[in-house]
Design a protein around this motif. Structure first.
Motif, PDB file in Angstrom:
ATOM      1  N   LYS A  11       0.780  -1.229   0.000  1.00 25.84           N
ATOM      2  CA  LYS A  11       0.000   0.000   0.000  1.00 25.84           C
ATOM      3  C   LYS A  11       0.814   1.284   0.000  1.00 25.84           C
ATOM      4  O   LYS A  11       0.265   2.348  -0.215  1.00 25.84           O
ATOM      5  N   SER A  12       2.095   1.221   0.234  1.00 27.04           N
ATOM      6  CA  SER A  12       2.848   2.445   0.492  1.00 27.04           C
ATOM      7  C   SER A  12       2.839   3.405  -0.681  1.00 27.04           C
ATOM      8  O   SER A  12       2.794   4.615  -0.499  1.00 27.04           O
ATOM      9  N   SER A  14       0.588   4.168  -2.852  1.00 24.11           N
ATOM     10  CA  SER A  14      -0.655   4.855  -3.175  1.00 24.11           C
ATOM     11  C   SER A  14      -1.265   5.594  -1.993  1.00 24.11           C
ATOM     12  O   SER A  14      -2.348   6.139  -2.095  1.00 24.11           O
ATOM     13  N   ALA A  15      -0.576   5.635  -0.886  1.00 26.41           N
ATOM     14  CA  ALA A  15      -1.135   6.279   0.300  1.00 26.41           C
ATOM     15  C   ALA A  15      -1.255   7.783   0.099  1.00 26.41           C
ATOM     16  O   ALA A  15      -0.466   8.403  -0.593  1.00 26.41           O
ATOM     17  N   ASP A  16      -2.274   8.396   0.701  1.00 23.36           N
ATOM     18  CA  ASP A  16      -2.510   9.819   0.565  1.00 23.36           C
ATOM     19  C   ASP A  16      -1.704  10.600   1.582  1.00 23.36           C
ATOM     20  O   ASP A  16      -1.234  10.064   2.575  1.00 23.36           O
ATOM     21  N   HIS A  18      -1.605  13.510   4.440  1.00 20.20           N
ATOM     22  CA  HIS A  18      -2.489  14.139   5.414  1.00 20.20           C
ATOM     23  C   HIS A  18      -1.679  14.939   6.424  1.00 20.20           C
ATOM     24  O   HIS A  18      -0.619  14.510   6.852  1.00 20.20           O
ATOM     25  N   VAL A  64      -0.286   5.844  10.563  1.00 25.14           N
ATOM     26  CA  VAL A  64      -0.952   5.136   9.477  1.00 25.14           C
ATOM     27  C   VAL A  64      -2.396   4.889   9.886  1.00 25.14           C
ATOM     28  O   VAL A  64      -2.663   4.384  10.985  1.00 25.14           O
ATOM     29  N   ASP A  67      -7.292   2.578   6.998  1.00 25.03           N
ATOM     30  CA  ASP A  67      -7.438   2.224   5.590  1.00 25.03           C
ATOM     31  C   ASP A  67      -6.101   2.163   4.856  1.00 25.03           C
ATOM     32  O   ASP A  67      -6.062   2.000   3.645  1.00 25.03           O
ATOM     33  N   ARG A  69      -3.758   4.568   4.619  1.00 27.83           N
ATOM     34  CA  ARG A  69      -3.150   5.837   4.244  1.00 27.83           C
ATOM     35  C   ARG A  69      -2.186   6.308   5.320  1.00 27.83           C
ATOM     36  O   ARG A  69      -2.464   6.172   6.512  1.00 27.83           O
ATOM     37  N   ALA A  71       0.092   9.307   7.274  1.00 25.06           N
ATOM     38  CA  ALA A  71      -0.045  10.705   7.658  1.00 25.06           C
ATOM     39  C   ALA A  71       1.219  11.156   8.366  1.00 25.06           C
ATOM     40  O   ALA A  71       2.046  10.332   8.773  1.00 25.06           O
ATOM     41  N   GLN A 134       7.903   6.505   2.580  1.00 26.71           N
ATOM     42  CA  GLN A 134       7.094   5.378   2.136  1.00 26.71           C
ATOM     43  C   GLN A 134       7.830   4.567   1.074  1.00 26.71           C
ATOM     44  O   GLN A 134       7.748   3.335   1.052  1.00 26.71           O
ATOM     45  N   GLU A 168      -0.761  -2.220   8.421  1.00 29.77           N
ATOM     46  CA  GLU A 168      -0.817  -0.798   8.716  1.00 29.77           C
ATOM     47  C   GLU A 168       0.012  -0.463   9.958  1.00 29.77           C
ATOM     48  O   GLU A 168       0.766   0.518   9.971  1.00 29.77           O
TER      49      GLU A 168
END
Length: 216
Positions: A11-12, A14-16, A18, A64, A67, A69, A71, A134, A168
């Motif tokens: 997932k790293s 595509s994480a958003d 924040h 983290v 979901d 993402r 931060a 990430q 996560e």
């Protein structure tokens, strides 16, 4: 170990990004994956609040979310501060001057960890701090070293009942372990770019294999 290596690669990328304002302290119910797991009784309340392996709760700017993402804890004004600092550094270089390291004072490092990372690695923004770290989790030797020195010990010490793995939670512990290594470990004092950091961190699996100890 293979399951850890495989899960750290998902997932790293595509994480958003924040900007959050969590406070240090008890993690249960803080809105993160770790906080949720503690609230559900999957991890003990002390998880994330104690130093273990290369993780130090005092140098922990990353979070983290459930979901997946990621931060970062930071002050929005730091992006402006970074721009000014880098402009000053560029001027000194252009005039033939020499730049000397001026690390953030120890008593302020925990509160300003994200800023300290950006300054040391020459990153232009908090967003780049998050994305660059990430990316490091996708490096297999780095992930393997942190699994053997920190994640395995974290799972063994703080899982309530049967060992419970969360990608996560592992990502948050690893991100913050990398921050602690960069800012506190003498091996990285000379590192001043994300590329240099990745090269130096990659060598840990071979050069510091004595730290890879079973928690069982």
């Amino acid at each position: 170990m293979n399951f850890l290596r495989n899960m750290f690669k998902t997932k790293s990328a595509s994480a958003d990004f924040h900007a959050e304002t969590w406070q240090m302290g008890e993690r249960a119910g803080d809105g993160t994956a770790l906080g949720d797991a503690i609230s559900q009784g999957l991890y003990l309340p002390e998880a994330g609040c104690e130093a273990i392996g290369h993780y130090d709760p005092e140098i922990a700017p990353f979070r983290v979310l459930p979901d997946g993402r990621a931060a970062l804890l930071y002050d929005p004004e730091w992006d402006v501060a970074i721009e000014k600092i880098q402009a000053q550094q560029a001027k000194i270089r252009a005039e033939g001057g020499i730049l000397y390291d001026q690390p953030i004072e120890e008593n302020m490092l925990g509160r300003c960890a994200a800023l300290a990372i950006a300054i040391q690695l020459g990153l232009p923004s908090m967003k780049e701090v998050l994305f660059s770290f990430q990316h490091l989790l996708e490096n297999e030797p780095i992930a393997t070293f942190l699994a053997g020195t920190t994640i395995n010990h974290f799972l063994f010490k703080y899982t309530s009942g049967a060992i419970w793995f969360s990608e996560e939670v592992a990502s948050e512990i690893m991100l913050n372990s990398l921050a602690n290594l960069l800012l506190k470990d003498p091996q990285f004092a000379h590192v001043h770019s994300i590329a240099e950091f990745e090269v130096e961190a990659t060598t840990m699996l071979e050069n510091r294999k004595h730290e890879m100890k079973s928690p069982f």
